[in-house]
Write a protein that holds these residues in place. Structure first.
Motif, PDB file in Angstrom:
ATOM      1  N   ASP A   1       2.904 -69.035 -22.182  1.00  0.00           N
ATOM      2  CA  ASP A   1       2.872 -70.211 -22.478  1.00  0.00           C
ATOM      3  C   ASP A   1       2.027 -70.318 -23.736  1.00  0.00           C
ATOM      4  OD1 ASP A   1       0.070 -71.684 -21.050  1.00  0.00           O
ATOM      5  OD2 ASP A   1       0.966 -69.787 -20.162  1.00  0.00           O
ATOM      6  N   LYS A   2       1.006 -69.453 -23.873  1.00  0.00           N
ATOM      7  CA  LYS A   2      -0.138 -69.499 -24.901  1.00  0.00           C
ATOM      8  C   LYS A   2       0.504 -69.141 -26.237  1.00  0.00           C
ATOM      9  CE  LYS A   2      -4.092 -68.758 -21.941  1.00  0.00           C
ATOM     10  NZ  LYS A   2      -3.223 -68.840 -20.571  1.00  0.00           N
ATOM     11  N   ASP A   3       1.596 -68.393 -26.000  1.00  0.00           N
ATOM     12  CA  ASP A   3       2.463 -67.834 -27.441  1.00  0.00           C
ATOM     13  C   ASP A   3       3.083 -68.989 -28.073  1.00  0.00           C
ATOM     14  OD1 ASP A   3       1.954 -65.096 -27.187  1.00  0.00           O
ATOM     15  OD2 ASP A   3       3.139 -64.903 -25.382  1.00  0.00           O
ATOM     16  N   TYR A   4       3.090 -70.299 -27.467  1.00  0.00           N
ATOM     17  CA  TYR A   4       3.719 -71.127 -28.033  1.00  0.00           C
ATOM     18  C   TYR A   4       2.737 -72.327 -28.493  1.00  0.00           C
ATOM     19  CZ  TYR A   4       8.470 -69.824 -26.865  1.00  0.00           C
ATOM     20  OH  TYR A   4       9.645 -69.110 -26.883  1.00  0.00           O
ATOM     21  N   LEU A   5       1.450 -72.080 -28.135  1.00  0.00           N
ATOM     22  CA  LEU A   5       0.692 -73.141 -28.578  1.00  0.00           C
ATOM     23  C   LEU A   5       0.309 -73.060 -30.101  1.00  0.00           C
ATOM     24  CD1 LEU A   5      -2.743 -72.449 -26.306  1.00  0.00           C
ATOM     25  CD2 LEU A   5      -1.074 -74.345 -26.078  1.00  0.00           C
ATOM     26  N   GLY A   6       0.244 -74.569 -30.564  1.00  0.00           N
ATOM     27  CA  GLY A   6       0.535 -74.620 -32.139  1.00  0.00           C
ATOM     28  C   GLY A   6       1.805 -74.736 -32.466  1.00  0.00           C
ATOM     29  N   LYS A   7       2.840 -74.761 -31.715  1.00  0.00           N
ATOM     30  CA  LYS A   7       4.273 -74.949 -31.845  1.00  0.00           C
ATOM     31  C   LYS A   7       4.657 -76.207 -31.209  1.00  0.00           C
ATOM     32  CE  LYS A   7       5.257 -70.028 -32.608  1.00  0.00           C
ATOM     33  NZ  LYS A   7       5.510 -70.305 -34.207  1.00  0.00           N
ATOM     34  N   VAL A   8       5.749 -76.733 -31.872  1.00  0.00           N
ATOM     35  CA  VAL A   8       6.477 -77.767 -31.129  1.00  0.00           C
ATOM     36  C   VAL A   8       7.873 -76.963 -30.792  1.00  0.00           C
ATOM     37  CG1 VAL A   8       7.997 -79.956 -31.444  1.00  0.00           C
ATOM     38  CG2 VAL A   8       6.040 -79.624 -32.713  1.00  0.00           C
ATOM     39  N   TYR A   9       8.104 -76.897 -29.295  1.00  0.00           N
ATOM     40  CA  TYR A   9       9.261 -76.436 -28.954  1.00  0.00           C
ATOM     41  C   TYR A   9      10.065 -76.782 -27.831  1.00  0.00           C
ATOM     42  CZ  TYR A   9       6.106 -74.651 -24.991  1.00  0.00           C
ATOM     43  OH  TYR A   9       5.379 -74.413 -23.716  1.00  0.00           O
ATOM     44  N   VAL A  10      11.561 -76.581 -27.646  1.00  0.00           N
ATOM     45  CA  VAL A  10      12.258 -77.087 -26.573  1.00  0.00           C
ATOM     46  C   VAL A  10      12.509 -76.181 -25.504  1.00  0.00           C
ATOM     47  CG1 VAL A  10      14.827 -77.836 -26.429  1.00  0.00           C
ATOM     48  CG2 VAL A  10      13.619 -78.667 -28.468  1.00  0.00           C
ATOM     49  N   VAL A  11      12.543 -76.685 -24.296  1.00  0.00           N
ATOM     50  CA  VAL A  11      12.746 -75.747 -23.139  1.00  0.00           C
ATOM     51  C   VAL A  11      13.896 -76.089 -22.406  1.00  0.00           C
ATOM     52  CG1 VAL A  11      11.725 -74.995 -20.896  1.00  0.00           C
ATOM     53  CG2 VAL A  11      10.117 -75.489 -22.773  1.00  0.00           C
ATOM     54  N   ASP A  12      14.652 -75.081 -22.011  1.00  0.00           N
ATOM     55  CA  ASP A  12      15.859 -75.087 -21.171  1.00  0.00           C
ATOM     56  C   ASP A  12      15.913 -74.216 -20.147  1.00  0.00           C
ATOM     57  OD1 ASP A  12      17.045 -73.106 -22.767  1.00  0.00           O
ATOM     58  OD2 ASP A  12      19.071 -73.785 -22.395  1.00  0.00           O
ATOM     59  N   PHE A  13      16.891 -74.281 -19.179  1.00  0.00           N
ATOM     60  CA  PHE A  13      17.252 -73.130 -18.027  1.00  0.00           C
ATOM     61  C   PHE A  13      18.415 -73.135 -18.069  1.00  0.00           C
ATOM     62  CE2 PHE A  13      12.946 -75.156 -17.219  1.00  0.00           C
ATOM     63  CZ  PHE A  13      12.285 -74.121 -16.841  1.00  0.00           C
TER      64      PHE A  13
ATOM     65  N   GLY B   1       9.809 -73.676 -32.075  1.00  0.00           N
ATOM     66  CA  GLY B   1      10.228 -72.717 -31.320  1.00  0.00           C
ATOM     67  C   GLY B   1      11.074 -73.136 -30.095  1.00  0.00           C
ATOM     68  N   ILE B   2      11.911 -72.302 -29.526  1.00  0.00           N
ATOM     69  CA  ILE B   2      12.736 -72.651 -28.444  1.00  0.00           C
ATOM     70  C   ILE B   2      12.456 -71.438 -27.128  1.00  0.00           C
ATOM     71  CG2 ILE B   2      15.026 -72.754 -27.244  1.00  0.00           C
ATOM     72  CD1 ILE B   2      15.882 -73.462 -30.428  1.00  0.00           C
ATOM     73  N   ALA B   3      12.272 -71.952 -26.082  1.00  0.00           N
ATOM     74  CA  ALA B   3      12.005 -71.168 -24.764  1.00  0.00           C
ATOM     75  C   ALA B   3      13.246 -71.378 -23.787  1.00  0.00           C
ATOM     76  CB  ALA B   3      10.850 -71.185 -24.224  1.00  0.00           C
ATOM     77  N   SER B   4      14.302 -70.399 -23.773  1.00  0.00           N
ATOM     78  CA  SER B   4      15.138 -70.597 -22.555  1.00  0.00           C
ATOM     79  C   SER B   4      15.114 -69.490 -21.514  1.00  0.00           C
ATOM     80  CB  SER B   4      16.608 -70.052 -23.130  1.00  0.00           C
ATOM     81  OG  SER B   4      16.863 -71.084 -24.385  1.00  0.00           O
ATOM     82  N   PHE B   5      14.841 -70.138 -20.269  1.00  0.00           N
ATOM     83  CA  PHE B   5      14.634 -69.321 -18.995  1.00  0.00           C
ATOM     84  C   PHE B   5      15.834 -69.092 -18.153  1.00  0.00           C
ATOM     85  CE2 PHE B   5      10.801 -71.600 -20.213  1.00  0.00           C
ATOM     86  CZ  PHE B   5       9.797 -70.617 -20.211  1.00  0.00           C
TER      87      PHE B   5
ATOM     88  N   PHE C   1      16.907 -80.910 -21.633  1.00  0.00           N
ATOM     89  CA  PHE C   1      16.093 -80.188 -22.500  1.00  0.00           C
ATOM     90  C   PHE C   1      14.635 -80.921 -22.345  1.00  0.00           C
ATOM     91  CE2 PHE C   1      19.512 -79.036 -25.720  1.00  0.00           C
ATOM     92  CZ  PHE C   1      19.833 -78.030 -24.787  1.00  0.00           C
ATOM     93  N   ALA C   2      13.301 -80.134 -22.403  1.00  0.00           N
ATOM     94  CA  ALA C   2      12.332 -80.636 -22.310  1.00  0.00           C
ATOM     95  C   ALA C   2      11.576 -80.314 -23.693  1.00  0.00           C
ATOM     96  CB  ALA C   2      11.239 -80.155 -21.334  1.00  0.00           C
TER      97      ALA C   2
ATOM     98  N   TYR D   1      15.809 -84.740 -22.452  1.00  0.00           N
ATOM     99  CA  TYR D   1      17.098 -85.006 -23.403  1.00  0.00           C
ATOM    100  C   TYR D   1      18.004 -84.326 -22.799  1.00  0.00           C
ATOM    101  CZ  TYR D   1      12.979 -86.624 -26.570  1.00  0.00           C
ATOM    102  OH  TYR D   1      11.982 -87.169 -27.109  1.00  0.00           O
ATOM    103  N   ARG D   2      19.243 -85.069 -22.886  1.00  0.00           N
ATOM    104  CA  ARG D   2      20.435 -84.500 -22.415  1.00  0.00           C
ATOM    105  C   ARG D   2      20.823 -83.346 -23.350  1.00  0.00           C
ATOM    106  NH1 ARG D   2      22.650 -90.094 -22.624  1.00  0.00           N
ATOM    107  NH2 ARG D   2      22.024 -91.096 -20.536  1.00  0.00           N
ATOM    108  N   GLY D   3      21.168 -82.118 -22.971  1.00  0.00           N
ATOM    109  CA  GLY D   3      21.545 -81.195 -23.663  1.00  0.00           C
ATOM    110  C   GLY D   3      22.939 -80.820 -23.512  1.00  0.00           C
ATOM    111  N   ALA D   4      23.605 -81.274 -22.462  1.00  0.00           N
ATOM    112  CA  ALA D   4      25.047 -80.599 -22.231  1.00  0.00           C
ATOM    113  C   ALA D   4      26.079 -81.508 -22.816  1.00  0.00           C
ATOM    114  CB  ALA D   4      25.099 -80.705 -20.864  1.00  0.00           C
ATOM    115  N   ILE D   5      25.958 -82.307 -23.734  1.00  0.00           N
ATOM    116  CA  ILE D   5      26.810 -83.188 -24.664  1.00  0.00           C
ATOM    117  C   ILE D   5      26.641 -82.655 -26.108  1.00  0.00           C
ATOM    118  CG2 ILE D   5      27.818 -85.253 -25.167  1.00  0.00           C
ATOM    119  CD1 ILE D   5      26.329 -86.511 -22.798  1.00  0.00           C
ATOM    120  N   LEU D   6      27.807 -82.184 -26.436  1.00  0.00           N
ATOM    121  CA  LEU D   6      27.808 -81.891 -28.139  1.00  0.00           C
ATOM    122  C   LEU D   6      27.506 -82.772 -28.983  1.00  0.00           C
ATOM    123  CD1 LEU D   6      30.987 -79.100 -28.273  1.00  0.00           C
ATOM    124  CD2 LEU D   6      28.497 -78.631 -28.362  1.00  0.00           C
ATOM    125  N   GLU D   7      26.584 -82.694 -29.776  1.00  0.00           N
ATOM    126  CA  GLU D   7      26.276 -83.732 -30.819  1.00  0.00           C
ATOM    127  C   GLU D   7      27.394 -84.500 -31.327  1.00  0.00           C
ATOM    128  OE1 GLU D   7      22.976 -84.481 -34.402  1.00  0.00           O
ATOM    129  OE2 GLU D   7      23.443 -82.473 -33.664  1.00  0.00           O
TER     130      GLU D   7
END
Length: 243
Positions: A78-90, A120-124, A188-189, A211-217
């Protein structure tokens, strides 16, 4: 005042309350906003241009500590993302349903902010036993993922599920009866530069939280009438990048 008239006035006030207020409460309950507000409350922003914080027990909710390996077998925390705005998904690479849509939406966001060093983006992966670094690299190549800003993460299975369900409150579970054998929410978080969970507010002043991530824009809505939220997520990322 005569008791008879006092009772009349009290009855009138109760009647007015029932006509005006109760329907609004019922509407909020039916839409789920009351339940959501009880579960994760958000601080009301000072202006319409600001995003709210997600609160838990009155405290601003921060991304919990995590440490996993990415598609290049490099440890990412998590510290690698400090200073960044990022989106998280699973997600998981063999997902036959919503994951391809989610990844496509994230690629769109990746391309929007390709010139920003603070995004950045983090996908788990929720199937880390299968999604090894080499499998994740192949997935990245398939979707043209820029791994300089986007980590596909794998590692301890219990740790990933703990992070999803307790850390982010984003549902993920093994369910053999569903396609692919796993169920997850497709949400998405959004995380700010200091590691706090952020979101915009709904019409009632409550945070939408995720945020809903499973509907195509480009599809705008799904079969259930739910609207896509990638466009508003893109706008909110821009706001946080300017903070």
């Amino acid at each position: 005042m005569n008791k008879k008239y006092t009772y009349v006035w009290v009855s009138l006030i109760v009647l007015i309350f029932g006509i005006i207020v109760i329907p609004k409460i019922v509407d909020r309950m039916s839409s789920g906003t009351v339940v959501q507000n009880d579960r994760l409350n958000g601080a009301v922003p000072e202006s319409d241009d600001e995003l709210g914080y997600i609160l838990l027990n009155g405290q601003k909710r921060k991304v919990p500590s995590f440490s996993f390996i990415n598609q290049d077998s490099v440890v990412v925390t998590d510290k690698d993302y400090l200073g960044k705005v990022y989106v998280v998904d699973f997600f998981f690479t063999r997902c036959p349903s919503i994951c391809p849509v989610m990844t496509t939406n994230l690629v769109s966001l990746q391309n929007t902010f390709k010139d920003s060093k603070n995004f950045g983006i983090a996908s788990f992966s929720i199937t880390p036993e299968f999604d090894t670094p080499s499998v994740l690299r192949q997935y990245a190549q398939k979707y043209e993922i820029d791994t300089s800003v986007w980590n596909l993460l794998t590692g301890d299975k219990d740790g990933i599920y703990e992070l999803a369900n307790a850390g982010f409150n984003i549902f993920a579970a093994e369910m053999p009866e569903v396609p692919g054998g796993f169920e997850h929410s497709g949400l998405f978080a959004l995380v700010d530069k200091e590691g706090y969970l952020r979101s915009r507010m709904d019409k009632f002043g409550n945070p939408i939280v995720y945020y809903r991530g499973a509907i195509l824009e480009q599809d705008k809505t799904n079969d259930h009438g739910e609207t896509e939220e990638i466009s508003i997520l893109r706008t909110d990322i821009k706001k946080l990048l300017q903070e």
